[in-house]
Scaffold this motif. Structure first.
Motif, PDB file in Angstrom:
ATOM      1  N   THR A 220       0.803  -1.069   0.068  1.00 20.71           N
ATOM      2  CA  THR A 220      -0.023   0.163   0.116  1.00 20.71           C
ATOM      3  C   THR A 220       0.888   1.297  -0.021  1.00 20.71           C
ATOM      4  OG1 THR A 220      -1.788  -1.078   1.121  1.00 20.71           O
ATOM      5  CG2 THR A 220      -1.626   1.053   1.286  1.00 20.71           C
ATOM      6  N   GLU A 221       1.830   1.389   0.848  1.00 22.59           N
ATOM      7  CA  GLU A 221       2.726   2.313   0.841  1.00 22.59           C
ATOM      8  C   GLU A 221       3.575   2.580  -0.500  1.00 22.59           C
ATOM      9  OE1 GLU A 221       5.653   2.118   4.052  1.00 22.59           O
ATOM     10  OE2 GLU A 221       3.797   1.946   5.629  1.00 22.59           O
ATOM     11  N   THR A 222       3.656   1.638  -1.081  1.00 22.04           N
ATOM     12  CA  THR A 222       4.538   1.437  -2.420  1.00 22.04           C
ATOM     13  C   THR A 222       3.817   1.941  -3.502  1.00 22.04           C
ATOM     14  OG1 THR A 222       5.721  -0.530  -1.803  1.00 22.04           O
ATOM     15  CG2 THR A 222       5.753   0.143  -4.241  1.00 22.04           C
ATOM     16  N   PHE A 223       2.145   1.914  -3.274  1.00 20.70           N
ATOM     17  CA  PHE A 223       1.479   2.362  -4.634  1.00 20.70           C
ATOM     18  C   PHE A 223       0.593   3.468  -4.026  1.00 20.70           C
ATOM     19  CE2 PHE A 223       1.046  -2.267  -6.391  1.00 20.70           C
ATOM     20  CZ  PHE A 223       2.136  -2.175  -7.142  1.00 20.70           C
ATOM     21  N   THR A 224       0.766   3.921  -2.790  1.00 21.23           N
ATOM     22  CA  THR A 224       0.041   5.279  -2.426  1.00 21.23           C
ATOM     23  C   THR A 224       0.723   6.550  -2.387  1.00 21.23           C
ATOM     24  OG1 THR A 224      -1.395   3.782  -0.999  1.00 21.23           O
ATOM     25  CG2 THR A 224      -1.390   5.984  -0.553  1.00 21.23           C
ATOM     26  N   ASP A 225       0.301   7.653  -2.884  1.00 27.27           N
ATOM     27  CA  ASP A 225       1.098   8.954  -2.799  1.00 27.27           C
ATOM     28  C   ASP A 225       0.499   9.334  -1.498  1.00 27.27           C
ATOM     29  OD1 ASP A 225       1.751  11.370  -3.663  1.00 27.27           O
ATOM     30  OD2 ASP A 225      -0.090  12.258  -3.605  1.00 27.27           O
ATOM     31  N   GLY A 235       0.918   2.669  -8.790  1.00 29.67           N
ATOM     32  CA  GLY A 235      -0.331   2.041  -8.443  1.00 29.67           C
ATOM     33  C   GLY A 235      -1.543   2.195  -9.159  1.00 29.67           C
ATOM     34  N   PHE A 236      -1.793   3.504  -9.730  1.00 25.82           N
ATOM     35  CA  PHE A 236      -2.956   3.774 -10.547  1.00 25.82           C
ATOM     36  C   PHE A 236      -3.011   2.859 -11.839  1.00 25.82           C
ATOM     37  CE2 PHE A 236      -4.942   5.899 -14.089  1.00 25.82           C
ATOM     38  CZ  PHE A 236      -6.359   5.950 -13.868  1.00 25.82           C
ATOM     39  N   GLU A 237      -1.693   2.934 -12.417  1.00 27.80           N
ATOM     40  CA  GLU A 237      -1.554   1.911 -13.726  1.00 27.80           C
ATOM     41  C   GLU A 237      -1.925   0.271 -13.498  1.00 27.80           C
ATOM     42  OE1 GLU A 237       1.908   2.875 -15.236  1.00 27.80           O
ATOM     43  OE2 GLU A 237       1.516   4.564 -16.196  1.00 27.80           O
ATOM     44  N   GLU A 238      -1.610  -0.276 -12.197  1.00 33.45           N
ATOM     45  CA  GLU A 238      -1.823  -1.465 -11.991  1.00 33.45           C
ATOM     46  C   GLU A 238      -3.297  -1.954 -11.670  1.00 33.45           C
ATOM     47  OE1 GLU A 238      -0.611  -4.280  -8.417  1.00 33.45           O
ATOM     48  OE2 GLU A 238       1.085  -3.567  -9.603  1.00 33.45           O
ATOM     49  N   ARG A 239      -3.869  -0.866 -10.916  1.00 31.05           N
ATOM     50  CA  ARG A 239      -5.370  -1.099 -10.476  1.00 31.05           C
ATOM     51  C   ARG A 239      -6.126  -1.016 -11.683  1.00 31.05           C
ATOM     52  NH1 ARG A 239      -6.921  -0.026  -5.104  1.00 31.05           N
ATOM     53  NH2 ARG A 239      -4.938  -0.143  -4.679  1.00 31.05           N
ATOM     54  N   ALA A 240      -5.766   0.248 -12.399  1.00 37.09           N
ATOM     55  CA  ALA A 240      -6.860   0.381 -13.574  1.00 37.09           C
ATOM     56  C   ALA A 240      -6.525  -0.441 -14.683  1.00 37.09           C
ATOM     57  CB  ALA A 240      -6.225   1.623 -14.320  1.00 37.09           C
ATOM     58  N   ALA A 297      -8.952   6.109  -8.386  1.00 38.43           N
ATOM     59  CA  ALA A 297      -8.265   7.532  -8.421  1.00 38.43           C
ATOM     60  C   ALA A 297      -6.810   7.578  -8.143  1.00 38.43           C
ATOM     61  CB  ALA A 297      -9.283   8.316  -7.390  1.00 38.43           C
ATOM     62  N   GLY A 298      -6.128   8.354  -8.887  1.00 40.99           N
ATOM     63  CA  GLY A 298      -4.657   8.426  -8.519  1.00 40.99           C
ATOM     64  C   GLY A 298      -4.220   9.740  -8.897  1.00 40.99           C
ATOM     65  N   ARG A 299      -2.928  10.230  -8.134  1.00 46.44           N
ATOM     66  CA  ARG A 299      -2.389  11.335  -8.690  1.00 46.44           C
ATOM     67  C   ARG A 299      -1.098  10.826  -9.393  1.00 46.44           C
ATOM     68  NH1 ARG A 299       1.889  14.718  -4.731  1.00 46.44           N
ATOM     69  NH2 ARG A 299       2.162  16.511  -6.111  1.00 46.44           N
ATOM     70  N   VAL A 300      -1.392  10.975 -10.807  1.00 49.36           N
ATOM     71  CA  VAL A 300      -0.186  10.495 -11.778  1.00 49.36           C
ATOM     72  C   VAL A 300       0.699  11.416 -12.048  1.00 49.36           C
ATOM     73  CG1 VAL A 300      -2.114   8.890 -12.570  1.00 49.36           C
ATOM     74  CG2 VAL A 300      -1.963  11.297 -13.642  1.00 49.36           C
ATOM     75  N   GLY A 301       0.767  12.713 -11.388  1.00 48.57           N
ATOM     76  CA  GLY A 301       1.675  13.678 -11.911  1.00 48.57           C
ATOM     77  C   GLY A 301       1.838  14.700 -10.571  1.00 48.57           C
ATOM     78  N   GLY A 302       2.479  15.595 -10.669  1.00 50.91           N
ATOM     79  CA  GLY A 302       2.637  16.748  -9.996  1.00 50.91           C
ATOM     80  C   GLY A 302       1.331  17.205  -9.527  1.00 50.91           C
TER      81      GLY A 302
END
Length: 406
Positions: A220-225, A235-240, A297-302
């Motif tokens: 979770t820490e690896t895939f969470t912002d 994390g977003f790309e894997e889950r999506a 939902a994910g933060r994929v950039g700044g």
């Protein structure tokens, strides 16, 4: 060493080692209190076994009572810890009733109407009931994984051990009248060995469960912002990707919404990076709430965010983006001067066929670019479709013959 003494010391030695191991594990994971309860359970049971073999100065009767009090406390703590580990509501009333009932019956047959055989029945049936309580609470989660299934089966086996083994052996070798005959019987030997085996197996399963908890937390820490609390790009790309695959199998529509905070660099320059962080957290909370449990939902950039929405067509995704846009621009952000308006731009694309995540994101990004170019604080849609390659169907020999005839 006397074999009887060795067997008698086997269980307390195992219990002390397991109790210490769980307490050490808890010292590194204080947010998992069930580990401390497990440590206490095994440690207290060690005292119960020692008091079965060694008599305290105030007599054998009170020694046996304190021994079984330790066993009852250990059994109740073990069941409560197992149930709590899997997020179930701990049935404290049932556990307490079994513990108190067993001890009350034991005390009756110890001090009022002395009968060793019925004391054996009283405590073993109480422990069997605790085992079945654990099995009943594990039943709804037994299919969640191999650890849950093994613990469920072990709880049933433990219940059968306390009920069936007790009845069968007492019927064959009982009734027991003195503790000397009791400790020399096959009942006591099988009780010690079966308890040692079940204790080790249950502890092994619980150690495995604790290790899986740690691995899950690390993943979770690896895939969470950390700033937004949303998935990071990886994390977003894997889950999506998993969600797109499931929706393709079920033939469900999917839409992607990309969002970008407007003039974010200027906001950081004017109000500081701390204010910018609060804006990101504020916007992320709106996305998380709106996406719910189904969306990804994910933060994929700044300052760029993405939301993949299953069971959603282009029109519904546009309404989703418009709602987020209005909510974000209308609400104030802590740390910014009153009246400061923070906006975002959105690009929306609906999946066509079994389109992959990369082309879907590319189309949504193109729509987002249009929203940025046309004044920001708006939603733009991608009406384009991914390119398809036309492959001519091979002609059959009969068709070739017809063509030649023409």
């Amino acid at each position: 060493m006397d074999v009887g003494l060795f067997i008698a010391l086997l269980n307390p030695t195992i219990a002390i080692a397991l109790g210490a191991a769980f307490l050490v594990l808890w010292s590194y994971q204080r947010h998992r209190p069930y580990l401390a309860v497990l440590g206490a359970s095994y440690s207290v049971s060690a005292g119960g076994f020692l008091l079965q073999y060694f008599t305290l100065p105030f007599g054998i009767a009170l020694s046996k009572l304190f021994s079984n009090l330790c066993f009852a406390a250990a059994g109740g703590c073990l069941v409560a810890a197992i149930v709590a580990r899997y997020g179930r509501r701990v049935p404290y009333a049932v556990i307490s009733m079994l513990m108190v009932g067993g001890l009350a019956a034991f005390s009756w047959f110890m001090f009022v109407q002395p009968d060793l055989t019925w004391r054996i029945y009283a405590m073993n049936f109480a422990f069997g009931g605790l085992s079945l309580v654990a099995a009943a609470e594990l039943r709804p989660v037994r299919n969640n994984g191999p650890t849950e299934m093994i613990l469920f089966v072990l709880s049933l086996v433990s219940g059968a051990n306390f009920f069936v083994r007790t009845i069968v052996i007492v019927a064959i070798h009982g009734p027991f009248t003195t503790y000397d005959g009791f400790y020399a019987s096959s009942y006591w030997t099988t009780a010690l060995l079966s308890h040692a085996l079940l204790s080790l197996l249950i502890a092994l399963c619980l150690f495995t469960a604790a290790a899986l908890d740690v691995m899950k937390a690390l993943k979770t820490e690896t895939f969470t912002d950390p700033l937004s609390g949303l998935l990071n790009r990886r994390g977003f790309e894997e889950r999506a990707g998993l969600l797109l695959h499931r929706c393709a199998l079920a033939k469900f529509p999917v839409a992607l919404v990309l969002a970008d905070l407007d003039h974010f660099k200027a906001l950081n320059d004017v109000h500081g990076h701390a204010a910018g962080d609060r804006v990101i957290a504020h916007f992320a909370s709106k996305l998380r709430t709106a996406a719910g449990a189904r969306g990804v939902a994910g933060r994929v950039g700044g300052e760029e965010f993405a939301v993949l929405l299953p069971l959603t067509d282009l029109g519904a995704a546009r309404l989703f983006a418009e709602a987020i846009r209005v909510l974000h621009s209308a609400g104030g952000v802590d740390g910014l001067p009153p009246g400061t308006r923070v906006t975002a731009s959105f690009g929306v694309a609906a999946r066509t066929g079994e389109e992959g995540l990369e082309p879907l994101m590319r189309r949504a990004d193109e729509a987002l670019y249009k929203a940025k170019k046309n004044g920001r604080d708006s939603v733009r849609l991608s009406y384009e479709r991914p390119e398809t390659v036309f492959v001519a169907e091979p002609q059959r020999p009969a068709d070739l013959g017809k063509a030649a005839a023409r």
